[in-house]
Design a protein around this motif. Structure first.
Motif, PDB file in Angstrom:
ATOM      1  N   PHE A 228      26.149  -1.232  -6.241  1.00 57.96           N
ATOM      2  CA  PHE A 228      26.824  -0.871  -4.988  1.00 57.96           C
ATOM      3  C   PHE A 228      25.880  -1.196  -3.823  1.00 57.96           C
ATOM      4  N   PRO A 229      25.724  -2.478  -3.512  1.00 52.07           N
ATOM      5  CA  PRO A 229      24.647  -2.885  -2.603  1.00 52.07           C
ATOM      6  C   PRO A 229      24.660  -2.209  -1.238  1.00 52.07           C
ATOM      7  N   THR A 230      25.826  -1.852  -0.735  1.00 56.16           N
ATOM      8  CA  THR A 230      25.832  -1.313   0.632  1.00 56.16           C
ATOM      9  C   THR A 230      25.884   0.212   0.661  1.00 56.16           C
ATOM     10  N   ALA A 231      25.908   0.852  -0.501  1.00 53.61           N
ATOM     11  CA  ALA A 231      26.140   2.302  -0.526  1.00 53.61           C
ATOM     12  C   ALA A 231      24.955   3.107   0.001  1.00 53.61           C
ATOM     13  N   LEU A 232      23.813   2.951  -0.605  1.00 49.18           N
ATOM     14  CA  LEU A 232      22.681   3.835  -0.285  1.00 49.18           C
ATOM     15  C   LEU A 232      21.424   3.087   0.101  1.00 49.18           C
ATOM     16  N   THR A 233      21.467   1.771   0.077  1.00 47.43           N
ATOM     17  CA  THR A 233      20.245   0.994   0.288  1.00 47.43           C
ATOM     18  C   THR A 233      20.516  -0.216   1.172  1.00 47.43           C
ATOM     19  N   VAL A 234      19.429  -0.756   1.720  1.00 50.77           N
ATOM     20  CA  VAL A 234      19.533  -2.033   2.433  1.00 50.77           C
ATOM     21  C   VAL A 234      18.215  -2.790   2.225  1.00 50.77           C
ATOM     22  N   PRO A 235      18.299  -4.061   1.818  1.00 52.92           N
ATOM     23  CA  PRO A 235      17.066  -4.836   1.687  1.00 52.92           C
ATOM     24  C   PRO A 235      16.440  -5.023   3.080  1.00 52.92           C
ATOM     25  N   ILE A 236      15.132  -4.979   3.143  1.00 54.34           N
ATOM     26  CA  ILE A 236      14.480  -5.022   4.453  1.00 54.34           C
ATOM     27  C   ILE A 236      14.790  -6.319   5.206  1.00 54.34           C
ATOM     28  N   ALA A 237      14.936  -7.411   4.478  1.00 60.62           N
ATOM     29  CA  ALA A 237      15.225  -8.679   5.158  1.00 60.62           C
ATOM     30  C   ALA A 237      16.605  -8.642   5.812  1.00 60.62           C
ATOM     31  N   THR A 238      17.540  -7.953   5.169  1.00 63.77           N
ATOM     32  CA  THR A 238      18.897  -7.828   5.730  1.00 63.77           C
ATOM     33  C   THR A 238      18.857  -6.995   7.004  1.00 63.77           C
TER      34      THR A 238
ATOM     35  N   ASP B 153       0.851  -1.199   0.000  1.00 61.81           N
ATOM     36  CA  ASP B 153       0.000   0.000   0.000  1.00 61.81           C
ATOM     37  C   ASP B 153       0.885   1.248   0.000  1.00 61.81           C
ATOM     38  N   GLU B 154       1.742   1.336  -1.007  1.00 61.90           N
ATOM     39  CA  GLU B 154       2.667   2.472  -1.046  1.00 61.90           C
ATOM     40  C   GLU B 154       1.910   3.796  -1.178  1.00 61.90           C
ATOM     41  N   THR B 155       1.985   4.604  -0.131  1.00 64.88           N
ATOM     42  CA  THR B 155       1.329   5.911  -0.185  1.00 64.88           C
ATOM     43  C   THR B 155       2.363   7.015  -0.325  1.00 64.88           C
ATOM     44  N   ARG B 156       3.633   6.635  -0.101  1.00 66.13           N
ATOM     45  CA  ARG B 156       4.674   7.659  -0.142  1.00 66.13           C
ATOM     46  C   ARG B 156       5.243   7.719  -1.551  1.00 66.13           C
ATOM     47  N   VAL B 157       4.674   8.598  -2.353  1.00 71.63           N
ATOM     48  CA  VAL B 157       5.048   8.674  -3.766  1.00 71.63           C
ATOM     49  C   VAL B 157       6.535   8.977  -3.910  1.00 71.63           C
ATOM     50  N   GLY B 158       7.004   9.930  -3.103  1.00 69.62           N
ATOM     51  CA  GLY B 158       8.412  10.312  -3.164  1.00 69.62           C
ATOM     52  C   GLY B 158       9.308   9.125  -2.875  1.00 69.62           C
ATOM     53  N   GLU B 159       8.904   8.324  -1.888  1.00 68.92           N
ATOM     54  CA  GLU B 159       9.711   7.170  -1.513  1.00 68.92           C
ATOM     55  C   GLU B 159       9.720   6.141  -2.648  1.00 68.92           C
ATOM     56  N   TRP B 160       8.568   5.998  -3.322  1.00 69.28           N
ATOM     57  CA  TRP B 160       8.450   5.041  -4.428  1.00 69.28           C
ATOM     58  C   TRP B 160       9.429   5.410  -5.551  1.00 69.28           C
ATOM     59  N   PHE B 161       9.432   6.682  -5.916  1.00 68.78           N
ATOM     60  CA  PHE B 161      10.334   7.132  -6.986  1.00 68.78           C
ATOM     61  C   PHE B 161      11.796   6.979  -6.565  1.00 68.78           C
ATOM     62  N   LEU B 162      12.054   7.299  -5.304  1.00 69.81           N
ATOM     63  CA  LEU B 162      13.422   7.191  -4.800  1.00 69.81           C
ATOM     64  C   LEU B 162      13.911   5.748  -4.923  1.00 69.81           C
ATOM     65  N   LYS B 163      13.049   4.812  -4.563  1.00 69.62           N
ATOM     66  CA  LYS B 163      13.449   3.411  -4.616  1.00 69.62           C
ATOM     67  C   LYS B 163      13.665   2.934  -6.042  1.00 69.62           C
ATOM     68  N   LYS B 164      12.810   3.403  -6.961  1.00 73.28           N
ATOM     69  CA  LYS B 164      13.000   3.037  -8.378  1.00 73.28           C
ATOM     70  C   LYS B 164      14.348   3.585  -8.861  1.00 73.28           C
ATOM     71  N   ALA B 165      14.625   4.831  -8.480  1.00 72.79           N
ATOM     72  CA  ALA B 165      15.873   5.469  -8.921  1.00 72.79           C
ATOM     73  C   ALA B 165      17.084   4.769  -8.315  1.00 72.79           C
ATOM     74  N   LEU B 166      16.914   4.242  -7.103  1.00 73.30           N
ATOM     75  CA  LEU B 166      18.054   3.641  -6.411  1.00 73.30           C
ATOM     76  C   LEU B 166      18.279   2.176  -6.779  1.00 73.30           C
ATOM     77  N   ALA B 167      17.333   1.587  -7.506  1.00 77.19           N
ATOM     78  CA  ALA B 167      17.455   0.158  -7.827  1.00 77.19           C
ATOM     79  C   ALA B 167      18.796  -0.181  -8.499  1.00 77.19           C
ATOM     80  N   PRO B 168      19.235   0.596  -9.520  1.00 74.93           N
ATOM     81  CA  PRO B 168      20.541   0.272 -10.115  1.00 74.93           C
ATOM     82  C   PRO B 168      21.700   0.462  -9.135  1.00 74.93           C
TER      83      PRO B 168
END
Ligand code: NDP
Length: 242
Positions: A200-210, A180-195
């Protein structure tokens, strides 16, 4: 980094110590993943979920769960539910809305600061030895950004309670697919950060399970110092351990 290389107890060793835990924020994205990790591994005798609503959990693995519904504006009147837990997980956070975290600062502060600090205070008074606190990257009481500043103030106040052990987690952007993504800004940020997450897996992101596994694993690692702060890289390391 020292903590990540220190020997972690096995699940069996930890289970033999018969500990109990509480969680505030178990219905949130991070909280849900922590709860899955805890129940799959059957790490605690009891897990007390402290929240504003009750949730249905079906299945044998949830037998260790006790739910306590509280009024967060009157937490002092629920001091009892914070008593006698060895470890506490706090992963509470206000949904900031579509226009960014600064759109409703008082609401953000009430949850991310007031409720969190009151929970920590009651936990300490109730005998909790090890508090595992979800904060955020760049948290600093001197930050100019109000979100980072609130998180930083919470960290400082939590430190002042003098827990036997306080583990502060400072993840970067948490990668999770919200139904139920309501945070539009967060959604775009995550799409942009996917590459970035890919290369660079540890640079700017962390998978929630980790992140969830790291927060749980920290309870099984020997204490190194009274207050430990895990940045995004340390979270990746701690969360990578099985
Ligand atoms: P969610 O928004 O998924 O969950 C928030 C939790 O807090 C839920 O359990 C929710 O309960 C509870 N909550 C929210 N408002 C209230 C309220 N007014 N009264 C009582 N309980 C409330 O959080 P996340 O797992 O996404 O994030 C957790 C924390 O991590 C937040 O503090 C966030 O700032 C921080 N963080 C997030 C990052 C990210 O990329 N998303 C990055 C770094 C840090 P209910 O289910 O009842 O609503």
């Amino acid at each position: 980094w020292r903590m990540a290389t220190a020997a972690m107890q096995t699940d069996e060793e930890f289970i033999a110590t018969n500990q109990s835990a509480f969680m505030v924020g178990a219905t949130g994205e991070t909280g849900k993943h922590i709860l899955e990790e805890l129940t799959n591994r059957k790490l605690f005798q009891t897990i007390t979920l402290i929240g504003r609503r009750e949730v249905t959990y079906e299945g044998e693995k949830y037998q260790s769960i006790v739910q306590k519904v509280v009024d967060f504006d009157n937490l002092d009147s629920h001091a009892d539910v914070f008593k006698n837990h060895d470890v506490g997980f706090i992963c509470l956070g206000a949904r900031a809305g579509n226009t960014g975290v600064t759109s409703n600062l008082p609401a953000l502060r009430k949850v991310d600061h007031d409720y969190v600090i009151k929970s920590a205070e009651l936990a300490k008074a109730g005998g909790c030895r090890h508090l595992v606190l979800l904060s955020a990257m760049k948290a600093s009481k001197d930050a100019s950004h109000p979100y980072s500043k609130i998180k930083g103030e919470v960290e400082e106040e939590a430190k002042a309670f003098g827990f036997d052990r306080l583990s502060i987690f400072q993840p970067a952007v948490i990668m999770v697919d919200r139904k139920d993504e309501t945070r539009v800004g967060e959604w775009f940020l995550k799409k942009a950060l996917a590459p970035v997450a890919f290369f660079f897996p540890t640079a700017l992101t962390v998978p929630i399970a980790t992140l969830a596994r790291a927060m749980v694993n920290t309870a099984l690692t020997p204490k190194d110092q009274d207050v430990e702060v895990l940045d995004n890289k340390a979270i990746h390391r701690m969360g990578g351990k099985k």
